[in-house]
Design a protein around this motif. Structure first.
Motif, PDB file in Angstrom:
ATOM      1  N   ARG A   1      72.363 -26.245 -50.149  1.00  0.00           N
ATOM      2  CA  ARG A   1      72.811 -27.323 -49.261  1.00  0.00           C
ATOM      3  C   ARG A   1      73.329 -26.746 -47.936  1.00  0.00           C
ATOM      4  O   ARG A   1      73.109 -27.323 -46.877  1.00  0.00           O
ATOM      5  CB  ARG A   1      73.893 -28.171 -49.953  1.00  0.00           C
ATOM      6  CG  ARG A   1      74.224 -29.456 -49.263  1.00  0.00           C
ATOM      7  CD  ARG A   1      73.064 -30.418 -49.202  1.00  0.00           C
ATOM      8  NE  ARG A   1      73.322 -31.506 -48.257  1.00  0.00           N
ATOM      9  CZ  ARG A   1      72.390 -32.195 -47.645  1.00  0.00           C
ATOM     10  NH1 ARG A   1      71.122 -31.959 -47.857  1.00  0.00           N
ATOM     11  NH2 ARG A   1      72.706 -33.146 -46.801  1.00  0.00           N
ATOM     12  N   CYS A   2      74.015 -25.597 -48.012  1.00  0.00           N
ATOM     13  CA  CYS A   2      74.477 -24.931 -46.777  1.00  0.00           C
ATOM     14  C   CYS A   2      73.278 -24.616 -45.886  1.00  0.00           C
ATOM     15  O   CYS A   2      73.320 -24.821 -44.677  1.00  0.00           O
ATOM     16  CB  CYS A   2      75.172 -23.607 -47.110  1.00  0.00           C
ATOM     17  SG  CYS A   2      76.845 -23.769 -47.706  1.00  0.00           S
ATOM     18  N   ARG A   3      72.209 -24.115 -46.508  1.00  0.00           N
ATOM     19  CA  ARG A   3      71.018 -23.758 -45.729  1.00  0.00           C
ATOM     20  C   ARG A   3      70.369 -24.992 -45.106  1.00  0.00           C
ATOM     21  O   ARG A   3      69.927 -24.951 -43.954  1.00  0.00           O
ATOM     22  CB  ARG A   3      70.009 -23.037 -46.631  1.00  0.00           C
ATOM     23  CG  ARG A   3      70.444 -21.625 -46.969  1.00  0.00           C
ATOM     24  CD  ARG A   3      69.482 -20.970 -47.921  1.00  0.00           C
ATOM     25  NE  ARG A   3      69.895 -19.598 -48.218  1.00  0.00           N
ATOM     26  CZ  ARG A   3      69.304 -18.835 -49.118  1.00  0.00           C
ATOM     27  NH1 ARG A   3      68.277 -19.294 -49.816  1.00  0.00           N
ATOM     28  NH2 ARG A   3      69.711 -17.604 -49.332  1.00  0.00           N
ATOM     29  N   VAL A   4      70.309 -26.077 -45.895  1.00  0.00           N
ATOM     30  CA  VAL A   4      69.707 -27.313 -45.367  1.00  0.00           C
ATOM     31  C   VAL A   4      70.528 -27.817 -44.173  1.00  0.00           C
ATOM     32  O   VAL A   4      69.969 -28.128 -43.114  1.00  0.00           O
ATOM     33  CB  VAL A   4      69.631 -28.408 -46.475  1.00  0.00           C
ATOM     34  CG1 VAL A   4      69.274 -29.759 -45.885  1.00  0.00           C
ATOM     35  CG2 VAL A   4      68.624 -28.020 -47.544  1.00  0.00           C
ATOM     36  N   LEU A   5      71.841 -27.848 -44.332  1.00  0.00           N
ATOM     37  CA  LEU A   5      72.697 -28.345 -43.241  1.00  0.00           C
ATOM     38  C   LEU A   5      72.620 -27.428 -42.026  1.00  0.00           C
ATOM     39  O   LEU A   5      72.589 -27.897 -40.890  1.00  0.00           O
ATOM     40  CB  LEU A   5      74.144 -28.497 -43.723  1.00  0.00           C
ATOM     41  CG  LEU A   5      74.380 -29.587 -44.771  1.00  0.00           C
ATOM     42  CD1 LEU A   5      75.819 -29.555 -45.265  1.00  0.00           C
ATOM     43  CD2 LEU A   5      74.073 -30.966 -44.216  1.00  0.00           C
TER      44      LEU A   5
END
Lengths: 108, 140
Positions: free
Chosen positions: B73-77
């Motif tokens: 999720r960190c990477r997506v954001l």
């Protein structure tokens, strides 16, 4: 015959109505949402017991929330997911299982 | 009579975080709370809770999977912020001739850059934890 006597539809309805009235009265007097509170506690309990189900749902949710460009097709999305799941072996495995399950469901 | 919902809220707002920070609750509790935080994109809270789940209990396959979900999720954001930065750069070239507009775009770009950097820091921190857990106990 005995069973029929033990069941009372008007009695059940009266009980439900009294329960609703009691709940509304308590909410009005105390300002506290008792039923919601109970549901929250029950939900949290289920969350702890069914942690695997919760993790599965979160995995599905993660894929659903990957941003998709208007003109990109499924291969672009797969490539994007593939890039972002580098060094994350267990998550990648879960994604593969989900995709395979999706393909199987489409075939069926 | 006090509602349980309000009691739960009160607990979470007052002494809850302090007790949670001790890492005394079962690993499942922290994992569940991490997933709750992840649902609303509260990454700071998710990182704090997944770290607590690590210190509180032996690491297992569940911990590793949830940790990887937070990293993903960190990477997506971070990629969303990256795209925003690119968009701002393009708009700056097109409409940034006036001084005030230029400053506004640069400020936006700086904010987006900061957000991306914070997310990358979280990602690095969790990747380190994940690397440290690779030799841990077998999946339960």
């Amino acid at each position: 015959m005995t069973n029929a006597r033990n069941l009372s539809i008007p009695g059940g309805l009266t009980g439900a109505l009294l329960g609703l009235v009691a709940e509304l009265a308590l909410e009005e007097i105390t300002g506290m949402e008792i039923v919601n509170g109970l549901l929250a506690v029950i939900g949290a309990g289920f969350g702890l017991v069914r942690i695997d189900q919760r993790i599965y749902e979160a995995t599905v949710n993660l894929i659903k929330r990957v941003p998709v460009e208007p003109n990109s097709d499924y291969r672009d999305v797969l490539e994007q997911i593939d890039e972002m799941s580098l060094e994350l072996p267990e998550l990648r495995e879960s994604f593969v299982k989900l995709i395979q399950a999706g393909i199987q469901a489409q075939k069926a | 009579m006090v509602g349980l919902n309000s009691l739960t809220k009160l607990f979470r707002k007052t002494i809850g975080p302090r007790i949670e920070a001790l890492g005394i609750f079962p690993s499942r509790y922290y994992l569940n709370r991490t997933l709750e935080a992840l649902d609303v994109d509260d990454i700071d809270e998710a990182v704090r809770l997944i770290t607590l789940a690590r210190t509180g209990q032996q690491q297992n396959s569940r911990w590793r999977l949830v940790c990887q979900q937070v990293i993903f999720r960190c990477r997506v954001l971070a990629s969303i912020h990256e795209k925003q930065i690119e968009r701002i750069k393009t708009e700056l070239e097109l409409f940034g001739k006036a001084q005030d507009m230029r400053e506004r775009y640069l400020s936006l770009q700086k904010t987006e850059g900061k957000a991306r950097e914070v997310l990358r820091n979280y990602e690095r921190r969790l990747l380190d934890q994940l690397a440290g857990s690779s030799g841990a106990s077998p999946p339960s």
